[in-house]
Scaffold this active site. Structure first.
Site, PDB file in Angstrom:
ATOM      1  CE1 TYR A   1      -1.047  -5.038  14.372  1.00  0.00           C
ATOM      2  CE2 TYR A   1      -3.448  -5.055  14.589  1.00  0.00           C
ATOM      3  CZ  TYR A   1      -2.306  -4.687  13.903  1.00  0.00           C
ATOM      4  OH  TYR A   1      -2.411  -3.975  12.734  1.00  0.00           O
TER       5      TYR A   1
ATOM      6  CB  CYS B   1      -1.840   4.898   3.368  1.00  0.00           C
ATOM      7  SG  CYS B   1      -1.772   3.334   4.244  1.00  0.00           S
TER       8      CYS B   1
ATOM      9  CB  SER C   1      -5.097  -1.251  15.154  1.00  0.00           C
ATOM     10  OG  SER C   1      -5.916  -0.424  14.339  1.00  0.00           O
TER      11      SER C   1
ATOM     12  NE  ARG D   1      -6.657   4.842   4.836  1.00  0.00           N
ATOM     13  CZ  ARG D   1      -5.639   5.708   4.794  1.00  0.00           C
ATOM     14  NH1 ARG D   1      -5.561   6.591   3.831  1.00  0.00           N
ATOM     15  NH2 ARG D   1      -4.712   5.688   5.720  1.00  0.00           N
TER      16      ARG D   1
ATOM     17  CE  LYS E   1      -7.341  -3.728   7.735  1.00  0.00           C
ATOM     18  NZ  LYS E   1      -6.368  -2.982   7.007  1.00  0.00           N
TER      19      LYS E   1
ATOM     20  CB  CYS F   1      -4.409   3.673  -0.103  1.00  0.00           C
ATOM     21  SG  CYS F   1      -4.843   3.591   1.646  1.00  0.00           S
TER      22      CYS F   1
ATOM     23  NE  ARG G   1      -6.650   4.925   8.784  1.00  0.00           N
ATOM     24  CZ  ARG G   1      -7.867   5.191   8.346  1.00  0.00           C
ATOM     25  NH1 ARG G   1      -8.466   6.314   8.717  1.00  0.00           N
ATOM     26  NH2 ARG G   1      -8.483   4.352   7.538  1.00  0.00           N
TER      27      ARG G   1
ATOM     28  CD  GLU H   1     -14.155  -4.531  -4.000  1.00  0.00           C
ATOM     29  OE1 GLU H   1     -13.223  -5.205  -4.483  1.00  0.00           O
ATOM     30  OE2 GLU H   1     -14.191  -3.296  -4.086  1.00  0.00           O
TER      31      GLU H   1
ATOM     32  CE  LYS I   1      -7.850  -1.285   4.526  1.00  0.00           C
ATOM     33  NZ  LYS I   1      -6.437  -0.998   4.250  1.00  0.00           N
TER      34      LYS I   1
ATOM     35  CB  CYS J   1      -0.906   0.008   1.224  1.00  0.00           C
ATOM     36  SG  CYS J   1      -2.266   1.198   1.063  1.00  0.00           S
TER      37      CYS J   1
HETATM   38  C1  PBG Z   1      -3.102   0.300   4.816  1.00  0.00           C
HETATM   39  C2  PBG Z   1      -3.644  -0.533   5.918  1.00  0.00           C
HETATM   40  C3  PBG Z   1      -4.441  -0.165   7.019  1.00  0.00           C
HETATM   41  C4  PBG Z   1      -4.586  -1.305   7.802  1.00  0.00           C
HETATM   42  C5  PBG Z   1      -3.905  -2.332   7.165  1.00  0.00           C
HETATM   43  N1  PBG Z   1      -3.348  -1.842   6.005  1.00  0.00           N
HETATM   44  C6  PBG Z   1      -4.973   1.156   7.421  1.00  0.00           C
HETATM   45  C7  PBG Z   1      -5.988   1.831   6.603  1.00  0.00           C
HETATM   46  O1  PBG Z   1      -6.474   1.339   5.599  1.00  0.00           O
HETATM   47  O2  PBG Z   1      -6.282   2.962   6.989  1.00  0.00           O
HETATM   48  C8  PBG Z   1      -5.316  -1.377   9.112  1.00  0.00           C
HETATM   49  C9  PBG Z   1      -4.822  -2.430  10.068  1.00  0.00           C
HETATM   50  C10 PBG Z   1      -5.281  -2.253  11.475  1.00  0.00           C
HETATM   51  O3  PBG Z   1      -6.075  -1.360  11.821  1.00  0.00           O
HETATM   52  O4  PBG Z   1      -4.817  -3.047  12.305  1.00  0.00           O
HETATM   53  N2  PBG Z   1      -3.988   0.665   3.839  1.00  0.00           N
END
Ligand code: PBG
Length: 325
Positions: free
Chosen positions: A312, A121, A273, A216, A247, A129, A204, A232, A194, A119
């Site tokens: 995690y 970002c 996260s 986004r 996700k 991204c 982030r 998708e 996603k 990615c």
């Molecule tokens: C990058 C990306 C993100 C996450 C994984 N790859 C952040 C986003 O899309 O803003 C999130 C992972 C997480 O929150 O643990 N595009």
């Protein structure tokens, strides 16, 4: 006499419950996300994700080894570059933190599966991204850059690349670029489904990747949509994805279940996260039993149909499953 079926009969003892358990977690279910920064001996704790730190390559290799020794088969790498710019040009650098980490991991722990997040970002100054043209994300121009990034990861030795940008057509573009350069055995774990989620907040902070303007929602999915998830995923299968991902995980168990029923590719789910932070924060306040909440949420994600979970908690959960503490 009427016979009463008594479900409690099979719940009476721990041995009985174990015998009839339908979903069993193992360390082999987990993929461990790690954040890599430039330097040596660097360990930066992430405030919103207690227990998670950004690591330089040397410390990251140790962390991955500890997880591997507990039975975790794979890591997922995110990189923080030295410098960010408009086009995220460091993302494809062979000297970038992710590319260096891949090489070091493959040398130190050749059997460990190394997956890289693809990615922009974390590498762009605007935090989006993709490439920005006149305030918009330019989908097709971004595809070329993503393909270069994936190629640089493959050249470093990545086993799988995981595009998370949500541009249309990126799985096909990456597949083609890899095949052209002789990397036809490098697989694609696609962030197929996603959502534009509030639960990415702590990430982030960890990846310093919050968008500087806007959000986004023009490329990530609307949390209200379920049928769109099937569309998708279908596209990514057609473009050559090897593994599909949903996700976030816990707020989207219905989506995980529906993809598990519709597709025969392996299915991953990302406990993101914010899901991790919620459990940690409540546990720190004494409001939740951390271990129980961790295992219950991971079990629920697997029960819904995920074959593997990005989490995690990978190391902690694996330790608990093998050592019981
Ligand atoms: C990058 C990306 C993100 C996450 C994984 N790859 C952040 C986003 O899309 O803003 C999130 C992972 C997480 O929150 O643990 N595009």
């Amino acid at each position: 006499m009427e016979v009463l079926y008594r479900p409690r009969r099979l719940r009476r003892t721990a041995a009985l419950r174990r015998l009839v358990r339908e979903t069993v977690l193992t360390p082999a279910d987990f993929i461990y996300p790690l954040f890599v920064v430039p330097g040596k001996g660097v360990r930066q704790e992430v405030a919103a994700m207690p227990g998670v730190a950004r690591l330089s390559v040397d410390l990251l290799v140790e962390e991955a080894r500890a997880a591997w020794d507990l039975g975790v088969p794979a890591v997922l790498l995110f990189g923080l570059p030295e410098r960010k710019d408009d086009t995220g040009s460091e993302a494809a650098s062979p000297r970038g933190p992710v590319q260096q980490a891949v090489r070091a991991l493959k040398k130190a722990q050749p059997d460990l599966l190394v997956i890289t997040d693809v990615c922009l970002c974390g590498y762009t100054s605007h935090g989006h991204c993709g490439l920005v043209r006149q305030g918009e994300i330019d989908n097709d121009a971004t595809l070329e850059v993503l393909a270069e990034v994936a190629l640089s990861h493959a050249q470093a030795g990545a086993d799988l690349v995981a595009p998370s940008d949500m541009m249309d057509g990126r799985v096909g573009a990456i597949r083609e670029a890899l095949d052209e350069r002789g990397f036809e055995m490098v697989g694609i774990l696609s962030y197929a489904v996603k959502y534009a989620s509030a639960f990415y907040g702590p990430f982030r902070e960890a990846a310093e990747s919050a968008p500087r303007f806007g959000d986004r929602r023009g490329y990530q999915m609307d949390p209200a949509n379920a049928k769109e998830a099937l569309r998708e995923a279908t596209l990514d299968v057609e473009e050559g994805a090897d593994i599909l991902m949903v996700k976030p995980a816990l707020p989207y168990l219905d989506i995980i279940a529906s993809l598990a029923g519709e597709f025969d590719l392996p299915l991953a789910a990302y406990q993101v996260s914010g899901e991790y932070a919620m459990i940690k924060a409540a546990a720190l306040k004494g409001w939740l039993d951390e271990t129980a909440a961790m295992l219950e949420s991971l079990t629920a994600i697997k029960r819904a149909g995920a074959d593997m979970i990005l989490t995690y908690f990978a190391k902690d959960a694996a330790r608990l499953l093998v050592r019981g503490k």
